[in-house]
Design a protein around this motif. Structure first.
Motif, PDB file in Angstrom:
ATOM      1  N   ILE A   1       0.829  -1.198   0.000  1.00 31.27           N
ATOM      2  CA  ILE A   1       0.000   0.000   0.000  1.00 31.27           C
ATOM      3  C   ILE A   1       0.865   1.249   0.000  1.00 31.27           C
ATOM      4  O   ILE A   1       0.565   2.237  -0.667  1.00 31.27           O
ATOM      5  CB  ILE A   1      -0.943  -0.021   1.216  1.00 31.27           C
ATOM      6  CG1 ILE A   1      -2.026  -1.089   1.007  1.00 31.27           C
ATOM      7  CG2 ILE A   1      -1.580   1.349   1.443  1.00 31.27           C
ATOM      8  CD1 ILE A   1      -2.889  -1.321   2.214  1.00 31.27           C
TER       9      ILE A   1
ATOM     10  N   ALA B   1      -1.593   7.359   4.594  1.00 34.55           N
ATOM     11  CA  ALA B   1      -2.420   6.164   4.452  1.00 34.55           C
ATOM     12  C   ALA B   1      -2.824   5.680   5.831  1.00 34.55           C
ATOM     13  O   ALA B   1      -2.108   5.877   6.815  1.00 34.55           O
ATOM     14  CB  ALA B   1      -1.664   5.067   3.704  1.00 34.55           C
TER      15      ALA B   1
ATOM     16  N   ILE C   1      -4.098   2.029   7.536  1.00 36.11           N
ATOM     17  CA  ILE C   1      -4.177   0.597   7.252  1.00 36.11           C
ATOM     18  C   ILE C   1      -4.695  -0.132   8.487  1.00 36.11           C
ATOM     19  O   ILE C   1      -4.216   0.114   9.602  1.00 36.11           O
ATOM     20  CB  ILE C   1      -2.787   0.037   6.876  1.00 36.11           C
ATOM     21  CG1 ILE C   1      -2.219   0.773   5.658  1.00 36.11           C
ATOM     22  CG2 ILE C   1      -2.862  -1.463   6.601  1.00 36.11           C
ATOM     23  CD1 ILE C   1      -0.761   0.450   5.370  1.00 36.11           C
TER      24      ILE C   1
ATOM     25  N   ALA D   1      -9.270   7.860  -0.577  1.00 35.47           N
ATOM     26  CA  ALA D   1      -8.165   7.131  -1.205  1.00 35.47           C
ATOM     27  C   ALA D   1      -7.071   6.765  -0.206  1.00 35.47           C
ATOM     28  O   ALA D   1      -6.229   5.905  -0.500  1.00 35.47           O
ATOM     29  CB  ALA D   1      -7.575   7.958  -2.336  1.00 35.47           C
ATOM     30  N   SER D   2      -7.069   7.408   0.958  1.00 34.23           N
ATOM     31  CA  SER D   2      -6.031   7.112   1.957  1.00 34.23           C
ATOM     32  C   SER D   2      -6.437   5.975   2.886  1.00 34.23           C
ATOM     33  O   SER D   2      -5.618   5.511   3.685  1.00 34.23           O
ATOM     34  CB  SER D   2      -5.726   8.360   2.792  1.00 34.23           C
ATOM     35  OG  SER D   2      -6.806   8.669   3.666  1.00 34.23           O
TER      36      SER D   2
ATOM     37  N   HIS E   1      -7.335   2.220   3.745  1.00 36.35           N
ATOM     38  CA  HIS E   1      -7.059   0.882   3.207  1.00 36.35           C
ATOM     39  C   HIS E   1      -7.469  -0.158   4.252  1.00 36.35           C
ATOM     40  O   HIS E   1      -6.719  -0.473   5.171  1.00 36.35           O
ATOM     41  CB  HIS E   1      -5.573   0.748   2.862  1.00 36.35           C
ATOM     42  CG  HIS E   1      -5.104   1.773   1.877  1.00 36.35           C
ATOM     43  ND1 HIS E   1      -5.202   1.607   0.525  1.00 36.35           N
ATOM     44  CD2 HIS E   1      -4.546   3.002   2.082  1.00 36.35           C
ATOM     45  CE1 HIS E   1      -4.707   2.672  -0.095  1.00 36.35           C
ATOM     46  NE2 HIS E   1      -4.306   3.533   0.833  1.00 36.35           N
ATOM     47  N   ARG E   2      -8.671  -0.680   4.094  1.00 35.43           N
ATOM     48  CA  ARG E   2      -9.202  -1.635   5.061  1.00 35.43           C
ATOM     49  C   ARG E   2      -8.727  -3.042   4.734  1.00 35.43           C
ATOM     50  O   ARG E   2      -8.812  -3.497   3.592  1.00 35.43           O
ATOM     51  CB  ARG E   2     -10.730  -1.598   5.072  1.00 35.43           C
ATOM     52  CG  ARG E   2     -11.358  -2.492   6.132  1.00 35.43           C
ATOM     53  CD  ARG E   2     -12.848  -2.231   6.259  1.00 35.43           C
ATOM     54  NE  ARG E   2     -13.439  -3.081   7.289  1.00 35.43           N
ATOM     55  CZ  ARG E   2     -14.024  -4.256   7.047  1.00 35.43           C
ATOM     56  NH1 ARG E   2     -14.114  -4.699   5.780  1.00 35.43           N
ATOM     57  NH2 ARG E   2     -14.528  -4.975   8.020  1.00 35.43           N
ATOM     58  N   VAL E   3      -8.200  -3.713   5.756  1.00 33.59           N
ATOM     59  CA  VAL E   3      -7.786  -5.112   5.642  1.00 33.59           C
ATOM     60  C   VAL E   3      -8.675  -5.881   6.611  1.00 33.59           C
ATOM     61  O   VAL E   3      -8.495  -5.811   7.828  1.00 33.59           O
ATOM     62  CB  VAL E   3      -6.294  -5.285   5.989  1.00 33.59           C
ATOM     63  CG1 VAL E   3      -5.871  -6.739   5.784  1.00 33.59           C
ATOM     64  CG2 VAL E   3      -5.435  -4.351   5.130  1.00 33.59           C
TER      65      VAL E   3
ATOM     66  N   LYS F   1      -0.553  -5.898  10.144  1.00 27.40           N
ATOM     67  CA  LYS F   1      -1.131  -5.587   8.829  1.00 27.40           C
ATOM     68  C   LYS F   1      -0.364  -4.449   8.162  1.00 27.40           C
ATOM     69  O   LYS F   1      -0.017  -4.511   6.978  1.00 27.40           O
ATOM     70  CB  LYS F   1      -2.602  -5.204   8.970  1.00 27.40           C
ATOM     71  CG  LYS F   1      -3.541  -6.329   9.366  1.00 27.40           C
ATOM     72  CD  LYS F   1      -4.961  -5.786   9.496  1.00 27.40           C
ATOM     73  CE  LYS F   1      -5.981  -6.868   9.813  1.00 27.40           C
ATOM     74  NZ  LYS F   1      -5.856  -7.376  11.193  1.00 27.40           N
TER      75      LYS F   1
ATOM     76  N   LEU G   1       2.252  -4.391   4.704  1.00 30.93           N
ATOM     77  CA  LEU G   1       1.844  -3.656   3.506  1.00 30.93           C
ATOM     78  C   LEU G   1       2.652  -2.386   3.290  1.00 30.93           C
ATOM     79  O   LEU G   1       2.269  -1.522   2.507  1.00 30.93           O
ATOM     80  CB  LEU G   1       0.345  -3.335   3.609  1.00 30.93           C
ATOM     81  CG  LEU G   1      -0.541  -4.586   3.610  1.00 30.93           C
ATOM     82  CD1 LEU G   1      -1.979  -4.227   3.964  1.00 30.93           C
ATOM     83  CD2 LEU G   1      -0.485  -5.290   2.263  1.00 30.93           C
TER      84      LEU G   1
END
Length: 221
Positions: free
Chosen positions: A5, A54, A56, A73-74, A76-78, A88, A92
């Motif tokens: 990411i 970002a 995460i 856009a920033s 980032h779901r995991v 996580k 990434l």
């Protein structure tokens, strides 16, 4: 998951949602200017006036109010629940090194999980920044300008051996393990050199050595 990411050529500051050591975020950003948050760490970053590049995590600690302040856009779901948000994020991220703040203090179980994460073999070396100490996985020989009398602790997360120079009690020839001999509360006699012989050994050194630790650990990218 192999796609990163965040993939940058500068060190990264990673902010967690735990207790923030005083001045740690500013000190880390001066050395590692790219800011990333692990889940609820985004709230601490925004509160300090530093929007993360970002975010995460599984987002179970990311409030709607904080999410609304960040570009979509920033985010980032995991979704998987088999690892911590710290793990996580490290999986990434690709960077010369990561300085992690907001992962020590407060809950002991969170600290233990962070120590476990450090020795999982992530691509980028990582340093946990605490109130008075920094902690890192000793994966290569490291030389640090310690001063005589400073505490240099070594804690094994599995059975491991190593060598040392500049410690009052050298570790050469010792077989350390979390259920046996450990290396806490050792003291420097001056500059130290630590050489691991296998993975799994955490080094705990004074926070004033953070820049030296970063220089010793960072990868050339």
């Amino acid at each position: 998951m192999n796609t990163k990411i965040v993939d940058v050529s500068e060190p990264i500051t990673l902010v967690g949602g735990g207790e923030m050591a005083s001045g740690a975020l500013e000190e880390a950003l001066a050395l590692a200017p790219v800011l990333v948050a692990a889940d609820g760490g985004a709230a601490a970053a925004l509160a300090a006036g530093h929007p993360p590049r970002a975010v995460i995590g599984d987002f179970d600690s990311l409030s709607d109010a904080v999410r609304a302040q960040l570009p979509a856009a920033s985010l980032h779901r995991v979704a998987e629940q088999d690892s911590t948000d710290f793990d996580k994020a490290l999986r990434l991220i690709a960077a010369p090194a990561v300085l992690a703040v907001g992962f020590l203090g407060a809950r002991v179980d969170h600290q233990l999980a962070a120590f476990s994460t450090l020795v999982q073999g992530h691509e980028s070396p990582c340093v946990l920044v605490g109130e008075t100490e920094v902690i890192f996985h000793l994966t290569r020989p490291v030389a640090l300008p310690a001063q005589a009398g400073e505490v240099i602790s070594l804690f094994p997360m599995q059975e491991v051996t190593g060598r040392s120079e500049g410690l009052e009690w050298p570790i050469d020839g010792l077989r350390m393990s979390p259920a046996g001999r450990i290396g806490t509360s050792n003291r420097a006699t001056g500059p130290v050199r630590l050489v691991p012989e296998g993975p799994g050994l955490l080094a705990i050194v004074p926070r004033r050595l953070l820049a030296d630790v970063l220089a010793a650990l960072r990868l050339d990218r």
